[in-house]
Design a protein around this motif. Structure first.
Motif, PDB file in Angstrom:
ATOM      1  N   ILE A  55       0.858  -1.182   0.000  1.00 11.34           N
ATOM      2  CA  ILE A  55       0.000   0.000   0.000  1.00 11.34           C
ATOM      3  C   ILE A  55       0.894   1.233   0.000  1.00 11.34           C
ATOM      4  O   ILE A  55       1.844   1.320   0.774  1.00 11.34           O
ATOM      5  CB  ILE A  55      -0.928   0.001   1.228  1.00 11.34           C
ATOM      6  N   GLY A  56       0.576   2.182  -0.910  1.00 10.59           N
ATOM      7  CA  GLY A  56       1.429   3.359  -1.037  1.00 10.59           C
ATOM      8  C   GLY A  56       0.662   4.657  -1.015  1.00 10.59           C
ATOM      9  O   GLY A  56      -0.561   4.689  -1.173  1.00 10.59           O
ATOM     10  N   GLY A  57       1.396   5.749  -0.829  1.00 11.92           N
ATOM     11  CA  GLY A  57       0.809   7.074  -0.808  1.00 11.92           C
ATOM     12  C   GLY A  57       1.872   8.107  -0.525  1.00 11.92           C
ATOM     13  O   GLY A  57       2.947   8.069  -1.124  1.00 11.92           O
ATOM     14  N   LYS A  58       1.577   9.007   0.411  1.00 17.61           N
ATOM     15  CA  LYS A  58       2.582  10.009   0.749  1.00 17.61           C
ATOM     16  C   LYS A  58       2.644  10.221   2.251  1.00 17.61           C
ATOM     17  O   LYS A  58       1.656  10.053   2.969  1.00 17.61           O
ATOM     18  CB  LYS A  58       2.300  11.327   0.045  1.00 17.61           C
ATOM     19  N   ASP A  59       3.819  10.601   2.702  1.00 18.25           N
ATOM     20  CA  ASP A  59       4.052  10.949   4.099  1.00 18.25           C
ATOM     21  C   ASP A  59       3.430  12.327   4.348  1.00 18.25           C
ATOM     22  O   ASP A  59       3.733  13.289   3.643  1.00 18.25           O
ATOM     23  CB  ASP A  59       5.548  10.968   4.387  1.00 18.25           C
ATOM     24  N   LEU A  60       2.573  12.451   5.345  1.00 16.46           N
ATOM     25  CA  LEU A  60       1.876  13.704   5.595  1.00 16.46           C
ATOM     26  C   LEU A  60       2.806  14.819   6.061  1.00 16.46           C
ATOM     27  O   LEU A  60       2.509  16.002   5.865  1.00 16.46           O
ATOM     28  CB  LEU A  60       0.770  13.490   6.636  1.00 16.46           C
ATOM     29  N   GLN A  61       3.930  14.476   6.652  1.00 19.20           N
ATOM     30  CA  GLN A  61       4.855  15.501   7.133  1.00 19.20           C
ATOM     31  C   GLN A  61       5.802  15.982   6.050  1.00 19.20           C
ATOM     32  O   GLN A  61       6.014  17.180   5.880  1.00 19.20           O
ATOM     33  CB  GLN A  61       5.652  14.973   8.331  1.00 19.20           C
ATOM     34  N   GLN A  98       4.945  11.427  -3.994  1.00 23.04           N
ATOM     35  CA  GLN A  98       3.921  10.497  -3.544  1.00 23.04           C
ATOM     36  C   GLN A  98       3.743   9.343  -4.527  1.00 23.04           C
ATOM     37  O   GLN A  98       3.905   9.491  -5.730  1.00 23.04           O
ATOM     38  CB  GLN A  98       2.590  11.221  -3.355  1.00 23.04           C
ATOM     39  N   ILE A  99       3.413   8.187  -3.984  1.00 21.43           N
ATOM     40  CA  ILE A  99       3.200   6.990  -4.792  1.00 21.43           C
ATOM     41  C   ILE A  99       1.735   6.955  -5.239  1.00 21.43           C
ATOM     42  O   ILE A  99       0.826   7.029  -4.422  1.00 21.43           O
ATOM     43  CB  ILE A  99       3.540   5.718  -3.987  1.00 21.43           C
TER      44      ILE A  99
END
Length: 310
Positions: A236-242, A268-269
């Motif tokens: 599962i991928g995405g982006k780091d909020l910080q 972001q992925i």
């Protein structure tokens, strides 16, 4: 060959007083509610009055004759009708396909879902694409992902939490409102169904979508995409909020526990594809392509020549 029809009924009262009286006594709210239940679409209003209603049907010889007959009857009473044909194989009339899946993973028939909330089928590459639902199922506003299993089951889900399933290869369907929203991907993992959302939550169902349980919450991430790589491995991928950088989590026990993949992703992925747990490709909001032919511990980053590519 089955096609489709877009049947536009333009409800325009004429000089016939009985028609004007009839429309004056129609409850607009009731008509809107009925049409939305039948077609999934809101009627178009002009000056607070229903101006037209759009709905779609199978276009067969008999349906064509029936539509023409109804149209002529309405015109005799002073109403105006217009018929426009929607041909499924031309992908027209504003319908957008949102996902695609082969039956049993790699063979025909081919199933497609749409942003209208409809399921289509293609039995081969030469035949027309026809509808399995003959218009959107009531209350299903959109479908974004579709999955098939080896036992003729089909599952589809929408970003807004709508979920439908078929246990007979698309002949009949049942629908569920999961109550979830902001969904970003839908996975079929062995005997589990998994939904992910932007807030970092991961939901699972072990009863074919009848109920959903939050199985994990990755608070530091906005989750955008996922895939099942086989051999119990989920990505599962995405982006780091910080930081805004790309982030990937993996589960090697079918979603029970999750660990961050130790790799630096600059953006972001947005997409992950896995042929199996060795052959994996990852892309994001950049011209970087991350891939491996020997597992996640050996990721390689390359670039696409167009710097503006996503």
């Amino acid at each position: 060959m089955n096609k489709f029809i877009l049947f536009l009924l333009a409800f325009t009262p004429t000089l016939f007083p009985q028609i004007d009286s009839f429309f004056d006594h129609i409850s607009t709210d009731s008509l809107i509610s009925s049409v939305k239940e039948l077609t999934g679409k809101e009627p178009v209003l002009v000056n607070g009055k229903v101006d037209n209603i759009k709905t779609r049907y199978y276009l067969t010889t008999y349906n064509r004759l029936a539509t023409q007959f109804i149209s002529e009857k309405m015109e005799r009473t002073g109403l105006i009708t217009a018929i426009h044909h929607f041909h499924g194989e031309q992908h027209g009339s504003g319908v957008e396909f949102t996902d695609i899946a082969f039956s049993n993973g790699d063979q025909f028939p081919l199933f497609l879902c749409t942003d209208w909330g409809e399921i289509f089928i293609a039995v081969d590459f030469q035949s027309a694409i026809i509808s399995l639902t003959a218009s959107a199922l009531p209350d299903i506003n959109r479908l974004d992902w579709i999955k098939t299993s080896s036992d003729s089951k089909i599952f589809a889900a929408g970003k807004n939490g709508y979920f439908i399933k078929s246990s007979d290869n698309g002949l009949t369907w049942s629908k569920i409102n999961t109550g979830l929203n902001n969904l970003t991907d839908f996975l079929l993992v062995e005997n589990k169904l998994i939904l992910i959302d932007k807030t970092g939550k991961i939901w699972s169902s072990i009863d074919e979508g009848e109920s959903w349980t939050e199985i994990s919450f990755i608070s530091e991430a906005e989750l955008l995409t996922g895939t099942y790589a086989g051999n119990n491995l989920i990505l599962i991928g995405g982006k780091d909020l910080q930081t805004g950088n790309g982030i990937i989590y993996k589960s090697e026990d079918l979603g029970l526990t999750w660990n961050k993949v130790n790799y630096s992703f600059e953006t972001q992925i947005t997409s992950i594809f896995a042929y199996n747990d060795s052959y994996i490709w990852i892309t994001g909001d950049s011209n970087y392509i991350h891939y491996t032919h020997s597992g996640l511990d050996n990721l390689i980053t390359t670039t696409y020549s167009d710097n503006d590519s996503t």
